[in-house]
Scaffold this active site. Structure first.
Site, short mmCIF file in Angstrom:
data_model
loop_
_atom_site.label_atom_id
_atom_site.label_comp_id
_atom_site.label_asym_id
_atom_site.label_seq_id
_atom_site.Cartn_x
_atom_site.Cartn_y
_atom_site.Cartn_z
N LYS A 14 0.83 -1.21 0.00
CA LYS A 14 0.00 0.00 0.00
C LYS A 14 0.87 1.26 0.00
O LYS A 14 0.61 2.20 -0.74
CB LYS A 14 -0.92 0.03 1.24
CG LYS A 14 -1.87 -1.15 1.32
CD LYS A 14 -2.87 -1.02 2.48
CE LYS A 14 -2.24 -1.04 3.86
NZ LYS A 14 -1.65 -2.32 4.25
N ARG A 89 -9.63 1.15 8.70
CA ARG A 89 -9.31 -0.24 9.02
C ARG A 89 -10.44 -0.92 9.78
O ARG A 89 -10.30 -2.10 10.12
CB ARG A 89 -8.08 -0.27 9.91
CG ARG A 89 -6.77 -0.57 9.19
CD ARG A 89 -5.66 -0.41 10.21
NE ARG A 89 -4.51 -1.22 9.93
CZ ARG A 89 -3.39 -0.77 9.34
NH1 ARG A 89 -3.31 0.45 8.91
NH2 ARG A 89 -2.37 -1.59 9.18
N ARG A 128 11.41 -6.40 5.39
CA ARG A 128 11.31 -4.97 5.68
C ARG A 128 11.81 -4.67 7.10
O ARG A 128 12.46 -3.67 7.34
CB ARG A 128 9.85 -4.51 5.52
CG ARG A 128 9.65 -3.02 5.72
CD ARG A 128 8.26 -2.59 5.30
NE ARG A 128 7.26 -2.87 6.30
CZ ARG A 128 5.96 -2.62 6.16
NH1 ARG A 128 5.50 -2.11 5.03
NH2 ARG A 128 5.10 -2.88 7.12
N ARG A 134 11.21 -0.98 12.28
CA ARG A 134 9.88 -1.13 12.87
C ARG A 134 9.82 -2.41 13.70
O ARG A 134 9.95 -3.52 13.18
CB ARG A 134 8.81 -1.17 11.77
CG ARG A 134 8.46 0.20 11.26
CD ARG A 134 7.42 0.15 10.18
NE ARG A 134 6.21 -0.58 10.54
CZ ARG A 134 5.12 -0.60 9.79
NH1 ARG A 134 5.09 0.05 8.64
NH2 ARG A 134 4.07 -1.29 10.18
N ARG A 146 -1.15 -9.07 13.49
CA ARG A 146 -1.66 -8.03 12.59
C ARG A 146 -2.57 -8.64 11.54
O ARG A 146 -3.58 -8.04 11.17
CB ARG A 146 -0.50 -7.27 11.94
CG ARG A 146 0.14 -6.30 12.93
CD ARG A 146 1.58 -6.01 12.61
NE ARG A 146 1.77 -5.25 11.38
CZ ARG A 146 2.94 -5.18 10.74
NH1 ARG A 146 4.00 -5.84 11.19
NH2 ARG A 146 3.05 -4.48 9.65
P1 ADP Z 1 0.99 -2.14 7.92
O1 ADP Z 1 -0.05 -1.86 6.88
O2 ADP Z 1 2.23 -2.73 7.37
O3 ADP Z 1 0.45 -2.90 9.12
P2 ADP Z 1 0.85 0.59 8.99
O4 ADP Z 1 2.01 1.51 9.04
O5 ADP Z 1 -0.31 0.95 8.15
O6 ADP Z 1 1.50 -0.79 8.55
O7 ADP Z 1 0.30 0.34 10.49
C1 ADP Z 1 1.12 0.00 11.56
C2 ADP Z 1 0.29 -0.11 12.85
O8 ADP Z 1 -0.27 1.18 13.18
C3 ADP Z 1 -0.91 -1.05 12.81
O9 ADP Z 1 -0.56 -2.39 13.08
C4 ADP Z 1 -1.80 -0.45 13.92
O10 ADP Z 1 -1.34 -0.80 15.21
C5 ADP Z 1 -1.58 1.04 13.74
N1 ADP Z 1 -2.57 1.65 12.81
C6 ADP Z 1 -2.28 2.21 11.60
N2 ADP Z 1 -3.41 2.66 11.01
C7 ADP Z 1 -4.43 2.37 11.85
C8 ADP Z 1 -5.85 2.54 11.81
N3 ADP Z 1 -6.44 3.13 10.76
N4 ADP Z 1 -6.60 2.10 12.85
C9 ADP Z 1 -6.02 1.52 13.91
N5 ADP Z 1 -4.70 1.31 14.03
C10 ADP Z 1 -3.90 1.73 13.01
#
Ligand code: ADP
Length: 195
Positions: A14, A89, A128, A134, A146
């Site tokens: 994404k 999400r 990654r 991370r 996740r």
């Molecule tokens: P990835 O898509 O690889 O999991 P992101 O950077 O989008 O990575 O998200 C990392 C973490 O940040 C998620 O596992 C969650 O804990 C938190 N997070 C990100 N976006 C949201 C969201 N829209 N709602 C709730 N938690 C979020």
């Protein structure tokens, strides 16, 4: 305006595709993951509260991310549109986003879902994790968590957007450029249709 949601499991690409799309269509990028990590790096209360959720592979509470997105939209008017990456999400987040955009007299035109199978995703995320710093990418059990969150809370959103006639599936495996051009084809179709 052109407002796009890029959708898919952790590691689906994404972020990579969002960067290309926003340059091509002059959009503002809203990545809630990036915004949360920036809060954490700044040491804010919000960032500290979010950290435990993120490191355990759990979703951060809806109110927190919804507030953050609202602020971002309010402060980034004047762009051709937005690309939402990692948001919404949950169904609650998607409903709030619809309401918010209505308040700004706009809407989501298309939701692009990147499809990648789980074993490939785990490989990508662990790779990654070697360079991203991370914590949530470095441990397989956090990664699996996740996916569980994704399946339980985020996957149902595809039905939410299918019911609105906005959801498009794209195969997320192959060359980055080929996936990008498949995404552009979908975006250009909604632009031409003028929805
Ligand atoms: P990835 O898509 O690889 O999991 P992101 O950077 O989008 O990575 O998200 C990392 C973490 O940040 C998620 O596992 C969650 O804990 C938190 N997070 C990100 N976006 C949201 C969201 N829209 N709602 C709730 N938690 C979020």
């Amino acid at each position: 305006m052109l407002n796009i949601v890029i959708f898919g499991p952790p590691g689906a690409g994404k972020g990579t595709q969002s960067e290309k799309i926003l340059r091509h269509y002059n959009l503002a990028h809203i990545s809630t993951g990036d915004l949360l990590r920036a809060e954490r790096a700044a040491g804010s209360e919000l960032g500290k509260a979010a950290e435990a959720y993120i490191n355990q592979g759990q979703l951060v509470p809806d109110e927190v991310v919804i507030g953050m997105v609202h602020n971002f939209i309010a402060h980034n008017q004047g762009k051709a549109g937005f690309i939402f990456d990692g948001f919404p999400r949950t169904v609650k987040q998607a409903e709030s986003l619809d309401e918010m955009l209505l308040g700004f007299q706009t809407t989501i035109q298309v939701v692009l879902g990147l499809e990648v199978e789980e074993d490939e995703l785990v490989k990508r995320l662990l790779l990654r994790g070697k360079t991203s710093g991370r914590v949530d990418d470095q441990d397989e059990s956090t990664i699996r968590n996740r996916f569980r969150e994704y399946q339980a809370k985020t996957m149902p959103l595809s039905d939410f957007y299918k019911a609105q006639g906005k959801y498009r599936d794209i195969m997320g495996i192959g060359e980055v450029e080929d996936i990008f051009s498949a995404l552009c084809t979908e975006i250009d179709q909604v632009k031409v249709a003028g929805v």
